[in-house]
Design a protein around this motif. Structure first.
Motif, short mmCIF file in Angstrom:
data_model
loop_
_atom_site.label_atom_id
_atom_site.label_comp_id
_atom_site.label_asym_id
_atom_site.label_seq_id
_atom_site.Cartn_x
_atom_site.Cartn_y
_atom_site.Cartn_z
N GLN A 87 -14.21 55.20 24.83
CA GLN A 87 -14.85 53.90 24.46
C GLN A 87 -13.78 53.18 23.23
OE1 GLN A 87 -18.95 53.89 24.06
NE2 GLN A 87 -19.28 55.09 26.05
N LYS A 88 -12.60 53.27 23.55
CA LYS A 88 -11.81 52.68 22.26
C LYS A 88 -11.16 51.60 23.10
CE LYS A 88 -12.58 55.64 18.99
NZ LYS A 88 -13.10 55.22 17.77
N ALA A 89 -10.94 51.70 24.39
CA ALA A 89 -10.28 50.27 25.04
C ALA A 89 -11.22 49.82 25.96
CB ALA A 89 -9.20 50.87 25.88
N PHE A 90 -11.33 48.40 25.94
CA PHE A 90 -12.17 47.61 26.81
C PHE A 90 -11.40 46.63 27.70
CE2 PHE A 90 -13.72 48.28 22.73
CZ PHE A 90 -14.97 48.77 22.78
N VAL A 91 -12.16 46.63 28.89
CA VAL A 91 -11.64 45.86 30.07
C VAL A 91 -12.36 44.59 30.17
CG1 VAL A 91 -11.89 45.58 32.87
CG2 VAL A 91 -10.97 47.71 31.40
N VAL A 92 -11.79 43.39 30.32
CA VAL A 92 -12.19 42.22 30.45
C VAL A 92 -12.62 41.89 31.96
CG1 VAL A 92 -11.83 39.63 30.29
CG2 VAL A 92 -10.56 41.12 28.91
N TYR A 93 -13.88 41.44 32.07
CA TYR A 93 -14.37 41.33 33.48
C TYR A 93 -15.25 40.01 33.49
CZ TYR A 93 -19.18 42.79 32.17
OH TYR A 93 -20.31 42.71 31.56
N ASP A 94 -15.42 39.82 34.77
CA ASP A 94 -16.30 38.57 35.29
C ASP A 94 -17.82 38.83 35.10
OD1 ASP A 94 -17.73 36.30 36.37
OD2 ASP A 94 -16.40 36.22 38.26
N ALA A 95 -18.31 38.48 34.23
CA ALA A 95 -19.96 38.68 34.07
C ALA A 95 -20.86 37.72 34.86
CB ALA A 95 -20.37 38.75 32.43
N GLY A 96 -20.18 36.94 35.60
CA GLY A 96 -21.01 35.85 36.22
C GLY A 96 -20.82 34.44 35.76
N GLY A 97 -19.63 33.94 35.69
CA GLY A 97 -19.15 32.52 35.17
C GLY A 97 -18.79 32.62 33.73
N ASP B 148 -16.46 38.95 29.89
CA ASP B 148 -17.15 39.84 28.92
C ASP B 148 -16.31 41.24 29.05
OD1 ASP B 148 -18.77 40.97 27.03
OD2 ASP B 148 -20.66 40.51 27.86
N LEU B 149 -16.73 42.03 27.87
CA LEU B 149 -16.10 43.23 27.91
C LEU B 149 -16.78 44.28 28.15
CD1 LEU B 149 -14.22 42.87 24.28
CD2 LEU B 149 -13.40 42.49 26.48
N MET B 150 -16.15 45.62 28.85
CA MET B 150 -16.82 46.70 29.24
C MET B 150 -15.88 47.70 28.82
SD MET B 150 -16.85 47.38 33.26
CE MET B 150 -17.93 45.93 33.51
N THR B 151 -16.50 49.07 28.70
CA THR B 151 -15.73 50.17 28.25
C THR B 151 -16.60 51.50 29.19
OG1 THR B 151 -14.68 51.59 26.71
CG2 THR B 151 -16.97 50.83 26.19
N GLY B 152 -16.00 52.73 29.04
CA GLY B 152 -16.46 53.84 29.66
C GLY B 152 -16.22 54.03 30.92
N GLU C 175 -17.50 52.84 33.83
CA GLU C 175 -17.38 51.64 34.71
C GLU C 175 -16.33 50.93 34.60
OE1 GLU C 175 -20.19 47.91 35.77
OE2 GLU C 175 -20.87 49.10 34.38
N ALA C 176 -15.74 51.00 33.42
CA ALA C 176 -14.50 50.24 32.95
C ALA C 176 -13.39 50.70 33.48
CB ALA C 176 -14.20 50.00 31.56
N LEU C 177 -13.36 52.02 33.39
CA LEU C 177 -12.23 52.81 34.08
C LEU C 177 -12.31 52.45 35.44
CD1 LEU C 177 -10.03 54.96 34.41
CD2 LEU C 177 -11.93 56.72 34.24
N ALA C 178 -13.40 52.56 36.13
CA ALA C 178 -13.49 52.36 37.68
C ALA C 178 -12.82 50.81 38.12
CB ALA C 178 -14.70 52.30 38.31
N ARG C 179 -13.12 49.56 37.32
CA ARG C 179 -12.77 48.49 37.77
C ARG C 179 -11.23 48.52 37.27
NH1 ARG C 179 -16.02 44.05 37.51
NH2 ARG C 179 -18.13 44.58 37.49
N TRP C 180 -10.68 48.99 36.12
CA TRP C 180 -9.17 49.12 35.88
C TRP C 180 -8.54 49.66 37.03
CZ3 TRP C 180 -6.50 53.63 34.43
CH2 TRP C 180 -5.22 53.61 33.94
N GLU C 181 -9.05 50.93 37.78
CA GLU C 181 -8.37 51.63 38.55
C GLU C 181 -8.12 50.61 40.01
OE1 GLU C 181 -10.30 55.41 38.74
OE2 GLU C 181 -8.88 56.43 37.34
N ALA C 182 -9.50 49.93 40.16
CA ALA C 182 -9.65 49.26 41.38
C ALA C 182 -8.66 48.14 41.25
CB ALA C 182 -11.07 48.94 41.68
N ALA C 183 -8.40 47.72 40.06
CA ALA C 183 -7.38 46.46 40.17
C ALA C 183 -6.08 46.95 40.20
CB ALA C 183 -7.64 45.57 38.96
N GLY C 184 -5.58 48.12 40.31
CA GLY C 184 -4.49 48.51 40.08
C GLY C 184 -3.75 48.57 38.65
N THR C 185 -4.66 48.61 37.79
CA THR C 185 -4.40 48.78 36.31
C THR C 185 -4.12 47.09 35.77
OG1 THR C 185 -1.88 49.02 36.28
CG2 THR C 185 -3.27 50.76 36.44
N ASP C 186 -4.04 46.15 36.73
CA ASP C 186 -3.61 44.77 36.30
C ASP C 186 -4.88 44.17 35.66
OD1 ASP C 186 -2.01 42.74 35.68
OD2 ASP C 186 -1.82 42.11 37.66
#
Length: 468
Positions: free
Chosen positions: A284-294, A297-301, A303-314
């Motif tokens: 929980q030191k790095a955060f991912v920017v994600y679409d929170a519905g328009g 927002d930022l997430m970590t932990g 769930e954030a790791l899963a999003r980062w990997e699903a996006a191919g790290t990009d």
């Protein structure tokens, strides 16, 4: 009878020495009158008793390009009370293409990024490549160019030549300090100031070079102030959020691509690669920017790791890396001639969720770091002058009716207007499209897109005002 009269608010206009309860009248998108009480009635009147009315907030460092997180930057800025912004990277076409769907009625100036591996193929582009990028960008509606040196650096001599080449073409030039020799730190800032060689340059987010990477943070802060005082050709801003913005993209070899991300990972004790990002997200030191519905927002932990990997790290990312004391000191510091050392308060936000000029910036007023007129000077008047917007940042008769209204007690925006038209109203963004601040060379391209072009000359000299 005026188009609109705002009544009963505390009106703060440092250029005209106003800080008092007053009425503000608008006609044809311009300020028509400001007085303790305006006689008669308007076609529409709004009572803002108990609130603050200031010239529209101008955020002089944001990101609107969807590569930084999402296309929602204009809406997120409007929700924060911002009426004008300077986008610090583009990509130009991406930002402009998104305006029909995501525009929120605010004014935007856009700097095209001039960095590998995006607009240049290598860290050592030729002068002809530079000229082509600058000329094409200006013709397509950019105000100028931005060196993303901290993230994607160029070689030192190339960086210096790029600044010189762009200024010769009267383009606006900004630099996130850093080259292949020095990073996004106080050494990189010193290098950029030296390479400007007395030429006008917008040096981005001064607080980013005062994180304690080379020396204790307050020693870096003192050196940064000394550099700015000794080099008045440097225009600058600093932001008030602890969060930064970056990208968490890794290359085919697993190494992190952004130098800034590498610095952040190293600061928190992680390796500068795919495994380091994975560990930083789980810690929980790095955060991912994600679409929170328009909006973003930022997430970590996990769930954030899963999003980062699903996006191919990009994906866009963030770290809490900005210490508080430099942010406070850089907001308040004044030059020997009475002007602020750092010209403006910014956010480096937009689609990166840290649009906190009001929600955190007004805390500086409550802490007696700044007066409210000084806050207005740093969030409207000074950045208007940086962008050569002579009719913004003040309430002189004939000025643009760009206005931000907020509740000082809660530090939240209530309404905003651009050219007398509502942008933010009752918690909703009601503005559409955008006006684009560009040079005369870009007018035709912007108007061809169906947007209003606001033309300025970045080659004009900026005269600093003393702190009010």
């Amino acid at each position: 009878m005026y188009d609109l009269i705002l009544r009963g608010a505390r009106v703060v206009d440092p250029l005209n020495g106003l800080d008092a309860v007053a009425d503000v009248a608008m006609e044809n998108g311009k300020i028509a009158e400001v007085a303790p009480t305006i006689a008669g009635s308007g076609r529409e009147e709004i009572d803002f008793t108990g609130l603050v009315v200031q010239p529209g907030i101008i955020d002089s460092h944001v990101h609107l390009g969807s590569i930084w997180g999402s296309p929602f930057g204009p809406k997120m800025l409007a929700m924060a009370g911002v009426t004008t912004c300077l986008d610090m990277a583009g990509p130009l076409a991406d930002v402009l293409d998104n305006v029909p769907q995501y525009g929120a009625g605010i004014n935007m100036a856009i700097l095209q990024y001039a960095s590998p591996p995006f607009t240049f193929k290598t860290s050592s582009p030729s002068e002809s490549e530079m000229v082509e990028l600058i000329e094409t960008s200006l013709a397509e509606g950019a105000l100028g160019v931005k060196l993303l040196g901290g993230h994607y650096p160029l070689e030192p001599k190339v960086s210096s030549l790029l600044v010189k080449t762009a200024l010769e073409r009267r383009a606006y030039v900004a630099w996130h300090a850093g080259t292949t020799e020095n990073g996004s730190n106080i050494n990189g800032m010193r290098e950029a100031v030296e390479m400007a060689a007395g030429r006008p340059l917008h040096l981005a987010h001064i607080n980013a070079y005062c994180r304690g990477a080379v020396k204790p943070e307050m020693e870096e802060c003192a050196e940064a102030e000394d550099l700015l005082i000794a080099n008045p050709n440097i225009l600058c801003e600093a932001y008030v959020s602890p969060k930064n913005g970056t990208r968490l993209t890794c290359g085919p070899d697993g190494k992190i691509l952004s130098k800034v991300t590498g610095n952040c990972l190293r600061r928190f004790g992680f390796s500068e690669d795919r495994e380091g990002v994975r560990a930083a997200l789980l810690a929980q030191k790095a955060f991912v920017v994600y679409d929170a519905g328009g909006y973003s927002d930022l997430m970590t932990g996990p769930e954030a790791l899963a999003r980062w990997e699903a996006a191919g790290t990009d994906v866009g990312g963030s770290f809490n890396v900005n210490p508080p004391l430099p942010r406070i000191e850089l907001a308040r510091a004044v030059r020997p001639d009475g002007a602020f050392v750092v010209d403006a308060i910014s956010t480096d936000g937009g689609c990166i969720p840290r649009n906190v000029i009001l929600s955190q910036g007004l805390s500086l007023v409550k802490l007696d770091v700044l007066t409210l007129p000084q806050f207005v000077q740093k969030t409207s008047l000074n950045p208007a002058r940086m962008l050569r917007l002579k009719t913004k940042g003040h309430f002189s008769v004939g000025a643009d009716a760009d206005i931000t209204v907020y509740d000082f007690a809660t530090q939240t925006p209530v309404a905003s207007f651009v050219a007398g038209r509502r942008v933010l109203w009752k918690g909703e963004v009601v503005g559409k499209s955008a006006s684009v601040i560009c040079t005369e060379r870009g007018r035709a391209a912007i108007e061809a897109r169906g947007m209003k072009a606001v033309t300025v000359d970045p080659g004009e000299q900026v005269e600093r005002l003393k702190a009010v």
